[in-house]
Design a protein around this motif. Structure first.
Motif, short mmCIF file in Angstrom:
data_model
loop_
_atom_site.label_atom_id
_atom_site.label_comp_id
_atom_site.label_asym_id
_atom_site.label_seq_id
_atom_site.Cartn_x
_atom_site.Cartn_y
_atom_site.Cartn_z
N ARG A 110 0.84 -1.21 0.00
CA ARG A 110 0.00 0.00 0.00
C ARG A 110 0.87 1.26 0.00
O ARG A 110 0.60 2.21 -0.73
CB ARG A 110 -0.90 -0.03 1.23
N LEU A 111 1.92 1.27 0.80
CA LEU A 111 2.82 2.42 0.84
C LEU A 111 3.50 2.65 -0.51
O LEU A 111 3.61 3.79 -0.99
CB LEU A 111 3.88 2.22 1.92
N LEU A 112 3.95 1.56 -1.13
CA LEU A 112 4.62 1.69 -2.43
C LEU A 112 3.66 2.16 -3.51
O LEU A 112 4.05 2.92 -4.40
CB LEU A 112 5.25 0.35 -2.82
N ASP A 113 2.41 1.72 -3.44
CA ASP A 113 1.41 2.19 -4.40
C ASP A 113 1.17 3.69 -4.26
O ASP A 113 1.04 4.42 -5.25
CB ASP A 113 0.09 1.44 -4.21
N ARG A 114 1.12 4.18 -3.03
CA ARG A 114 0.94 5.62 -2.82
C ARG A 114 2.13 6.40 -3.38
O ARG A 114 1.96 7.44 -4.02
CB ARG A 114 0.79 5.92 -1.33
N ARG A 115 3.33 5.90 -3.12
CA ARG A 115 4.52 6.57 -3.64
C ARG A 115 4.52 6.59 -5.16
O ARG A 115 4.86 7.60 -5.79
CB ARG A 115 5.78 5.87 -3.14
N ALA A 116 4.14 5.45 -5.78
CA ALA A 116 4.10 5.39 -7.24
C ALA A 116 3.08 6.37 -7.80
O ALA A 116 3.33 7.04 -8.81
CB ALA A 116 3.77 3.97 -7.70
N HIS A 117 1.92 6.48 -7.12
CA HIS A 117 0.90 7.43 -7.57
C HIS A 117 1.40 8.86 -7.48
O HIS A 117 1.19 9.67 -8.39
CB HIS A 117 -0.36 7.25 -6.73
N GLN A 118 2.09 9.19 -6.39
CA GLN A 118 2.65 10.53 -6.25
C GLN A 118 3.70 10.80 -7.32
O GLN A 118 3.78 11.91 -7.87
CB GLN A 118 3.25 10.69 -4.85
N LEU A 119 4.52 9.79 -7.63
CA LEU A 119 5.56 9.96 -8.63
C LEU A 119 4.95 10.21 -10.01
O LEU A 119 5.43 11.05 -10.77
CB LEU A 119 6.46 8.73 -8.67
N VAL A 120 3.87 9.50 -10.33
CA VAL A 120 3.20 9.71 -11.61
C VAL A 120 2.65 11.13 -11.69
O VAL A 120 2.75 11.80 -12.73
CB VAL A 120 2.06 8.68 -11.80
N GLN A 121 2.08 11.62 -10.58
CA GLN A 121 1.55 12.98 -10.57
C GLN A 121 2.66 14.01 -10.75
O GLN A 121 2.51 14.98 -11.48
CB GLN A 121 0.81 13.24 -9.25
N VAL A 122 3.79 13.80 -10.06
CA VAL A 122 4.91 14.74 -10.18
C VAL A 122 5.43 14.75 -11.61
O VAL A 122 5.73 15.80 -12.18
CB VAL A 122 6.03 14.35 -9.19
N ARG A 123 5.54 13.58 -12.22
CA ARG A 123 6.00 13.53 -13.61
C ARG A 123 5.03 14.24 -14.54
O ARG A 123 5.45 14.93 -15.48
CB ARG A 123 6.17 12.07 -14.04
N SER A 124 3.74 14.09 -14.28
CA SER A 124 2.75 14.76 -15.11
C SER A 124 2.87 16.27 -14.99
O SER A 124 2.84 16.99 -16.00
CB SER A 124 1.34 14.31 -14.70
N VAL A 125 3.03 16.77 -13.76
CA VAL A 125 3.20 18.21 -13.56
C VAL A 125 4.48 18.68 -14.23
O VAL A 125 4.53 19.76 -14.84
CB VAL A 125 3.22 18.54 -12.06
N ALA A 126 5.55 17.88 -14.14
CA ALA A 126 6.81 18.25 -14.77
C ALA A 126 6.66 18.37 -16.28
O ALA A 126 7.19 19.30 -16.91
CB ALA A 126 7.88 17.22 -14.42
N GLU A 127 5.95 17.43 -16.88
CA GLU A 127 5.75 17.48 -18.33
C GLU A 127 4.93 18.70 -18.73
O GLU A 127 5.22 19.35 -19.73
CB GLU A 127 5.05 16.20 -18.79
N ILE A 128 3.90 19.03 -17.92
CA ILE A 128 3.08 20.20 -18.23
C ILE A 128 3.92 21.48 -18.12
O ILE A 128 3.84 22.38 -18.96
CB ILE A 128 1.87 20.26 -17.29
N ALA A 129 4.75 21.56 -17.07
CA ALA A 129 5.62 22.73 -16.91
C ALA A 129 6.60 22.84 -18.07
O ALA A 129 6.88 23.94 -18.57
CB ALA A 129 6.37 22.63 -15.59
N GLN A 130 7.13 21.70 -18.52
CA GLN A 130 8.07 21.73 -19.64
C GLN A 130 7.38 22.21 -20.91
O GLN A 130 7.94 23.01 -21.67
CB GLN A 130 8.66 20.33 -19.86
N LEU A 131 6.15 21.74 -21.15
CA LEU A 131 5.42 22.16 -22.34
C LEU A 131 5.04 23.64 -22.28
O LEU A 131 4.94 24.30 -23.32
CB LEU A 131 4.17 21.30 -22.51
N ALA A 132 4.83 24.15 -21.06
CA ALA A 132 4.52 25.57 -20.93
C ALA A 132 5.70 26.42 -21.35
O ALA A 132 5.53 27.54 -21.84
CB ALA A 132 4.12 25.88 -19.49
N VAL A 133 6.91 25.91 -21.15
CA VAL A 133 8.11 26.63 -21.57
C VAL A 133 8.40 26.39 -23.05
O VAL A 133 8.68 27.31 -23.81
CB VAL A 133 9.32 26.19 -20.71
N LEU A 134 8.32 25.13 -23.47
CA LEU A 134 8.61 24.76 -24.85
C LEU A 134 7.31 24.73 -25.65
O LEU A 134 6.61 23.71 -25.66
CB LEU A 134 9.30 23.40 -24.91
#
Length: 378
Positions: A110-134
């Protein structure tokens, strides 16, 4: 299931290794039950059964973890019945330990699933931020066809300072590719400053040296006025960059490099690195070492392609530590159009690195279109 491992950051491909990891808990479980059933009673199966449950927590979804835990505990009870050990205090203690490990495995999963979900969200935000610049670059600007590739480093959910841009001016197409020193928010902030300055100055700067000087002044001014995050001294915020200009009325390409890797020119099966007679320092260091910019000129005829890239491409390493031989690999796809060329390059970089790119990658390909292609809109 292989995608599940990727989301957890355990694996970055879906090959044989991924399949082995997915069946590993079951193999450990079967091995433990086999040892307990067919070997001497002095050989204990608990270590295999416990390892099976813990590995299931790390590698399998919740349902798989529960199934492995239930089978392991039920199988051990079956062994106790088989060997008439239900009244054996040692066996009962071992069973209690296995039950505790099974409960812990569910909690860990359960803990690892939560961490994986958070990591997916962070990656999604990172991609959106990158596209906002590029901003997306048009596939055609006048007589030039363009395609781009941007790949974030696979090892972490992070955003970097690799950047590119293309601007149509009244008499030419001007290109920029750059790489900000460092990673994270500071790099994105610096990249956004440079792209904003380029989009403004590219339209009216009379030539590339003047354009480079305006970018240098803009970066120095912004860096001093908006120091940004802690540790963001001006001397630490330099950007390697390459400016290119493809004029409408001449079959040439002009380039100015500011500490950036030289571009590759592809023509009729030939690939060559454009020689840089007098490279200039990276942007935001001109005030320290001077701001003289030298223009390099090369023929650029219809059908020719120019490949601009960041050092994340050439610094990709294989398992032996060897750098990616970009010019050699590009020759394999020299006849391809820009989109297909970049698709080949992307797949090859992933394969060469073993699916573990440790730096961001940005590539821009410009192809001078023959006049008949421009007329029919190809």
């Amino acid at each position: 299931m292989a995608r599940y491992l990727e989301e957890r950051g355990i694996l970055h491909d879906s090959g044989v290794w991924a399949k082995f990891l997915l069946v590993l808990p079951a193999l450990l479980l079967v091995s433990g039950l086999f040892i307990g059933l067919f070997t001497s009673r002095d050989v204990r199966p608990e270590a295999f059964l416990a390892t099976a449950m813990v590995s299931a927590a790390a590698l399998l979804p919740m349902c798989g973890t529960v199934v492995i835990g239930v089978i392991a505990c039920a199988g051990f009870i079956g062994l106790m019945v088989e060997f008439d050990a239900l009244q054996d205090a040692t066996a009962c203690s071992e069973l209690a330990t296995l039950v505790a490990i099974a409960v812990f495995a569910v909690f860990l999963n359960r803990l690892l699933d939560r961490r994986a979900h958070q990591l997916v969200q962070v990656r999604s935000v990172a991609e959106i931020a990158q596209l906002a610049v590029l901003h997306p670059i048009p596939r055609h600007l006048g007589h030039v066809a363009l395609e781009t590739l941007y790949v974030s480093a696979a090892a972490e959910a992070r955003i970097g300072g690799d950047l590119y841009e293309a601007i149509r001016t009244p008499h030419s197409v001007r290109l920029l590719i750059g790489d900000v020193r460092g990673k994270g928010l500071l790099a994105v902030q610096t990249a956004a400053m440079l792209l904003s300055a380029f989009r403004e100055a590219a339209h009216d700067a009379p030539d590339l040296p003047q354009l480079a000087r305006r970018l240098e002044r803009s970066m120095s001014r912004n860096a001093s006025q908006y120091p940004g995050l802690p540790g963001s001294e001006i001397s630490e915020r330099f950007i390697t960059a390459l400016l290119a200009e493809v004029p409408d009325d001449e079959p040439v390409v002009r380039t100015v490099t500011c500490g950036h890797p030289p571009p590759l020119l592809m023509r009729r099966g030939e690939v060559r690195e454009l020689q840089l007679a007098d490279p200039s320092p990276p942007l935001n260091l001109g005030m320290l070492v001077g701001d003289e910019y030298h223009v390099d000129l090369a023929p650029f005829h219809p059908g020719d392609q120019l490949l601009l890239y960041t050092d994340g491409v050439t610094e990709t390493r294989d398992r032996y530590g060897c750098f990616y031989p970009l010019a050699q690999r590009i020759r394999l796809w020299n006849g391809e159009r820009p989109r297909q060329l970049l698709e080949h390059l992307h797949r090859d970089l992933i394969a060469y690195s073993g699916g573990d790119l440790d730096d961001d990658v940005a590539v821009l390909v410009a192809r001078r279109r023959p006049s008949f292609e421009s007329e029919i809109g190809l």
